[in-house]
Write a protein that holds these residues in place. Structure first.
Motif, short mmCIF file in Angstrom:
data_model
loop_
_atom_site.label_atom_id
_atom_site.label_comp_id
_atom_site.label_asym_id
_atom_site.label_seq_id
_atom_site.Cartn_x
_atom_site.Cartn_y
_atom_site.Cartn_z
N LEU A 158 0.82 -1.21 0.00
CA LEU A 158 0.00 0.00 0.00
C LEU A 158 0.85 1.26 0.00
O LEU A 158 0.58 2.22 -0.73
N THR A 159 1.89 1.25 0.81
CA THR A 159 2.76 2.43 0.90
C THR A 159 3.50 2.68 -0.40
O THR A 159 3.69 3.83 -0.82
N ALA A 160 3.91 1.60 -1.07
CA ALA A 160 4.60 1.75 -2.36
C ALA A 160 3.66 2.34 -3.40
O ALA A 160 4.08 3.15 -4.24
N ALA A 161 2.40 1.96 -3.36
CA ALA A 161 1.44 2.44 -4.37
C ALA A 161 0.96 3.85 -4.08
O ALA A 161 0.74 4.64 -4.99
N TRP A 162 0.77 4.18 -2.79
CA TRP A 162 0.22 5.48 -2.40
C TRP A 162 1.07 6.07 -1.26
O TRP A 162 0.65 6.09 -0.10
N PRO A 163 2.29 6.53 -1.57
CA PRO A 163 3.20 7.00 -0.51
C PRO A 163 2.69 8.22 0.25
O PRO A 163 3.13 8.47 1.37
N GLU A 164 1.77 9.01 -0.36
CA GLU A 164 1.27 10.21 0.33
C GLU A 164 0.23 9.89 1.40
O GLU A 164 -0.06 10.71 2.25
N ALA A 165 -0.36 8.72 1.32
CA ALA A 165 -1.53 8.42 2.15
C ALA A 165 -1.14 7.90 3.52
O ALA A 165 -0.13 7.23 3.69
N SER A 166 -1.98 8.21 4.48
CA SER A 166 -1.89 7.55 5.78
C SER A 166 -2.79 6.32 5.73
O SER A 166 -3.83 6.32 5.06
N LEU A 167 -2.38 5.25 6.43
CA LEU A 167 -3.08 3.98 6.34
C LEU A 167 -4.01 3.78 7.52
O LEU A 167 -3.69 4.14 8.66
N SER A 168 -5.16 3.18 7.23
CA SER A 168 -6.13 2.88 8.27
C SER A 168 -6.79 1.54 7.96
O SER A 168 -7.42 1.38 6.91
N TYR A 169 -6.64 0.57 8.87
CA TYR A 169 -7.22 -0.75 8.65
C TYR A 169 -8.67 -0.74 9.12
O TYR A 169 -8.96 -0.38 10.26
N ASP A 170 -9.59 -1.15 8.23
CA ASP A 170 -11.00 -1.17 8.60
C ASP A 170 -11.73 -2.16 7.68
O ASP A 170 -12.21 -1.79 6.61
N SER A 171 -11.80 -3.41 8.11
CA SER A 171 -12.43 -4.43 7.27
C SER A 171 -13.94 -4.23 7.19
O SER A 171 -14.56 -4.54 6.16
N ASP A 172 -14.55 -3.72 8.26
CA ASP A 172 -16.00 -3.50 8.24
C ASP A 172 -16.39 -2.47 7.18
O ASP A 172 -17.40 -2.63 6.48
N LEU A 173 -15.58 -1.42 7.06
CA LEU A 173 -15.89 -0.36 6.10
C LEU A 173 -15.79 -0.86 4.65
O LEU A 173 -16.57 -0.46 3.79
N LEU A 174 -14.84 -1.76 4.41
CA LEU A 174 -14.60 -2.23 3.05
C LEU A 174 -15.34 -3.53 2.71
O LEU A 174 -15.35 -3.94 1.55
N GLN A 175 -15.96 -4.14 3.71
CA GLN A 175 -16.65 -5.41 3.46
C GLN A 175 -17.69 -5.31 2.35
O GLN A 175 -17.80 -6.23 1.52
N PRO A 176 -18.50 -4.23 2.26
CA PRO A 176 -19.46 -4.15 1.15
C PRO A 176 -18.79 -4.18 -0.22
O PRO A 176 -19.33 -4.78 -1.17
N PHE A 177 -17.63 -3.53 -0.35
CA PHE A 177 -16.88 -3.61 -1.60
C PHE A 177 -16.49 -5.07 -1.90
O PHE A 177 -16.67 -5.57 -3.00
#
Length: 290
Positions: A158-177
């Motif tokens: 993730l960091t290699a692909a989007w170095p500007e972003a801060s990371l946040s783990y949230d499986s519940d938020l992404l589960q619908p995707f």
């Protein structure tokens, strides 16, 4: 952590690798079962549950002649899908994907406060990390789908692909995707079409054009690098097309696995040749089973 479904895919993948390497010798069921470390009975059952067809039938989808037939039939279908404004014509996983493309410079200008929410999910093709950008300037859009190898670190990817972003783990938020990308059932709720999935891609104008073209390849069909180059109006750029396809950041949703060599050989894949073969055979089985 290895889940039951991931372990199942790993067993199937070993058999597929042997099958595609030795298909001319028509490996026996006992050979394939041995590669999967299963009895013949359990392998046959597990494979058929996963693919929807027997190992023998699946092997037919991975032959050179079958691939050439799909290539010959693919170009008109690409045009038809494009004219209809659809991402594909397959019934089972005809995902409606819309692309928002930006160059790296454009995104950097509007990139303050980027959060990349991510989680790891299972799929019929092993585990993958899914990332979605959540920023006031772009809303929530899928930004990465990367299939994982055994030693991969999701945060490093993730960091290699989007170095500007801060990371946040949230499986519940992404589960619908995740539920929509790889649904547990092939049946849509109440017969309704799936909601469009919005993807945010950062790349050059050429890359974005190639990635958008990939959405026009219907499920169960194939296109060659030359056909994609023709499709985007740059017929001499097949090598550059291959490079752009190889850097696709959103696996499966943008179906780079459906592009093969004009000779009918499947070629390589960013996430492993056996995974590409598994995807193509799996899709062909579902299309032919309609």
């Amino acid at each position: 952590m290895t889940t039951d479904s991931t372990y199942t895919y790993q067993q199937i993948a070993r058999a597929i690798e042997h099958l595609t390497t030795h298909y001319r010798e028509q490996p026996s069921l006992s050979e394939l079962a041995e590669k999967a470390n299963l009895s013949e009975f359990h392998f046959q059952r597990l494979f058929t549950e996963w693919a929807g067809v027997s190992p023998k039938k699946f092997s037919q989808y991975l032959t050179l002649e079958h691939a050439k037939t799909r290539l010959r039939n693919g170009a008109p279908l690409i045009d038809a899908a494009y004219d209809a404004g659809l991402s594909g014509t397959g019934r089972l996983h005809d995902l409606f994907v819309t692309i928002e493309g930006v160059t790296p410079g454009q995104f950097k200008q509007a990139g303050s406060g980027i959060t990349l929410t991510y989680a790891v999910f299972d799929s019929p093709f092993g585990q993958y990390v899914l990332g979605a950008i959540n920023a006031t300037t772009v809303g929530r859009k899928i930004a990465l789908l990367h299939f994982l190898h055994e030693d991969d670190n999701p945060e490093t990817i993730l960091t290699a692909a989007w170095p500007e972003a801060s990371l946040s783990y949230d499986s519940d938020l992404l589960q619908p995707f995740a539920n929509q990308i790889f649904p547990a059932s092939d049946n849509t709720v109440s017969g309704q079409a799936p909601q469009p999935l919005s993807v945010l891609l950062r790349g050059s104008a050429f890359q974005l054009k190639v990635w958008e073209a990939l959405l026009k390849i219907p499920e169960g069909q194939l296109a060659s690098y030359d056909q994609i180059a023709e499709f985007i109006g740059q017929p001499t750029a097949s090598r550059a097309v291959g490079t752009a396809i190889g850097s696709n950041p959103v696996g499966y949703l943008i179906p780079c696995h459906r592009v093969i060599k004009k000779t009918g050989l499947f070629g390589g894949y960013r996430w492993g040749a056996e995974r590409k073969q598994a995807m193509l055979g799996w899709e062909a089985a579902r299309i032919d089973g309609n």
